[in-house]
Design an enzyme around this catalytic site. Structure first.
Site, PDB file in Angstrom:
ATOM      1  N   ASP A 130       0.815  -1.206   0.000  1.00 61.71           N
ATOM      2  CA  ASP A 130       0.000   0.000   0.000  1.00 61.71           C
ATOM      3  C   ASP A 130       0.852   1.261   0.000  1.00 61.71           C
ATOM      4  O   ASP A 130       2.073   1.217   0.184  1.00 61.71           O
ATOM      5  CB  ASP A 130      -0.949   0.009   1.204  1.00 61.71           C
ATOM      6  CG  ASP A 130      -0.273  -0.473   2.488  1.00 61.71           C
ATOM      7  OD1 ASP A 130       0.899  -0.131   2.713  1.00 61.71           O
ATOM      8  OD2 ASP A 130      -0.917  -1.208   3.258  1.00 61.71           O
ATOM      9  N   HIS A 164      -7.144  -5.329  10.633  1.00 64.36           N
ATOM     10  CA  HIS A 164      -6.905  -5.068   9.213  1.00 64.36           C
ATOM     11  C   HIS A 164      -5.551  -5.615   8.773  1.00 64.36           C
ATOM     12  O   HIS A 164      -4.619  -5.723   9.563  1.00 64.36           O
ATOM     13  CB  HIS A 164      -7.044  -3.573   8.884  1.00 64.36           C
ATOM     14  CG  HIS A 164      -5.909  -2.703   9.327  1.00 64.36           C
ATOM     15  ND1 HIS A 164      -6.079  -1.649  10.204  1.00 64.36           N
ATOM     16  CD2 HIS A 164      -4.583  -2.689   9.001  1.00 64.36           C
ATOM     17  CE1 HIS A 164      -4.920  -1.043  10.392  1.00 64.36           C
ATOM     18  NE2 HIS A 164      -3.988  -1.659   9.675  1.00 64.36           N
ATOM     19  N   GLU A 203      -9.791  -2.561   5.822  1.00 65.43           N
ATOM     20  CA  GLU A 203     -10.444  -2.339   7.101  1.00 65.43           C
ATOM     21  C   GLU A 203     -11.622  -3.302   7.289  1.00 65.43           C
ATOM     22  O   GLU A 203     -12.065  -3.954   6.340  1.00 65.43           O
ATOM     23  CB  GLU A 203     -10.936  -0.888   7.178  1.00 65.43           C
ATOM     24  CG  GLU A 203      -9.840   0.167   7.002  1.00 65.43           C
ATOM     25  CD  GLU A 203      -8.971   0.364   8.240  1.00 65.43           C
ATOM     26  OE1 GLU A 203      -9.065  -0.457   9.178  1.00 65.43           O
ATOM     27  OE2 GLU A 203      -8.197   1.336   8.281  1.00 65.43           O
ATOM     28  N   ASN A 209      -7.554  -3.479  14.813  1.00 65.55           N
ATOM     29  CA  ASN A 209      -8.917  -3.864  14.433  1.00 65.55           C
ATOM     30  C   ASN A 209      -8.940  -5.047  13.470  1.00 65.55           C
ATOM     31  O   ASN A 209      -9.980  -5.372  12.899  1.00 65.55           O
ATOM     32  CB  ASN A 209      -9.660  -2.672  13.829  1.00 65.55           C
ATOM     33  CG  ASN A 209      -9.011  -2.159  12.544  1.00 65.55           C
ATOM     34  OD1 ASN A 209      -8.003  -2.704  12.075  1.00 65.55           O
ATOM     35  ND2 ASN A 209      -9.576  -1.101  11.982  1.00 65.55           N
TER      36      ASN A 209
END
Length: 242
Positions: A67, A139, A144, A137
């Protein structure tokens, strides 16, 4: 899914660096899937040291990063281009710049860039090893919670929790990018082997959910249950409280 417990981040990073070295020695045209963030900050310097010590020719090695932030020029201090060059690529002269692939987050047509990157991934081939971290979380990459398991490279909106976690690298939280160009979950799953690293108390809950929870899109990392060759590397802080 294999769980490997190593005492701390340093030993875990040494282990991963050695795995990468062994791969390239066995396959000089290896394809590496690379991750960024705090989890990887010891992996790449150690990998670079091993490459130099073993006089490894990297001319035919391909790398793909997961990314890049939207809105940051490659030269920006907090871009993942800068991260990768500072920690790895600038330290070994035999890297072939044409074989280093990182999404461009500063271009005008981001959707086109995402399609270009995904097509490049498919054309060059499956990464032999894909490195991953994991967010608090759950990810992976910037995929996400709620991300489709069929997702490919695209522009993503970052959640508030991810923005807050990344703010430690910026002068002010308002400076943290709100979007990124990220490989999708389907893109990641094409790798032949996946190594996920997690260290410290803040990642314990995500690893616990990954190991004990169901496979569903509310926990993006749970897609790894469907992959035949995944190794999860954790330190004592996590392992002793699972």
């Amino acid at each position: 899914m294999k769980i490997t417990n190593l005492v701390d981040k340093k030993l875990a990073s040494d282990y991963v660096a050695i795995e990468l070295l062994k791969l390239i020695k066995d396959k000089p045209d290896a394809i590496l899937g690379l991750a960024t963030g705090g989890t990887m900050t010891d992996v790449y310097p150690r990998f670079s040291e091993l490459l130099s010590a073993n006089h490894v020719d990297l001319a035919n090695v391909q790398t793909f990063n997961l990314d890049e932030y939207v809105g940051l020029e490659p030269e920006h201090a907090q871009s993942y281009h800068t991260y990768m060059h500072q920690l790895l690529f600038d330290h070994n002269a035999s890297w072939n710049a044409d074989n280093i692939h990182i999404p461009q987050g500063h271009v005008d047509d981001l959707e086109r860039e995402a399609r270009r990157y995904e097509n490049q991934l498919k054309q060059i081939g499956q990464p032999d090893i894909q490195l991953l971290g994991i967010g608090e979380n759950g990810h992976i990459g910037f995929n996400e919670p709620g991300t489709s398991f069929e997702s490919e490279t695209r522009v993503v909106d970052l959640t508030e929790s991810t923005i807050n976690a990344n703010s430690v690298h910026f002068d002010h939280i308002d400076d943290v990018p709100k979007q990124a160009v990220s490989m999708g979950l389907n893109s990641i799953m094409r790798a032949k082997r996946i190594i996920l690293l997690a260290f410290g108390e803040r990642k314990r809950d995500a690893i616990h959910q990954l190991l004990n929870g169901e496979t569903n899109e509310s926990l993006p990392a749970s897609i790894l249950h469907q992959h035949p060759n995944v190794e999860i590397i954790v330190d004592d802080t996590i392992f002793n409280r699972l």
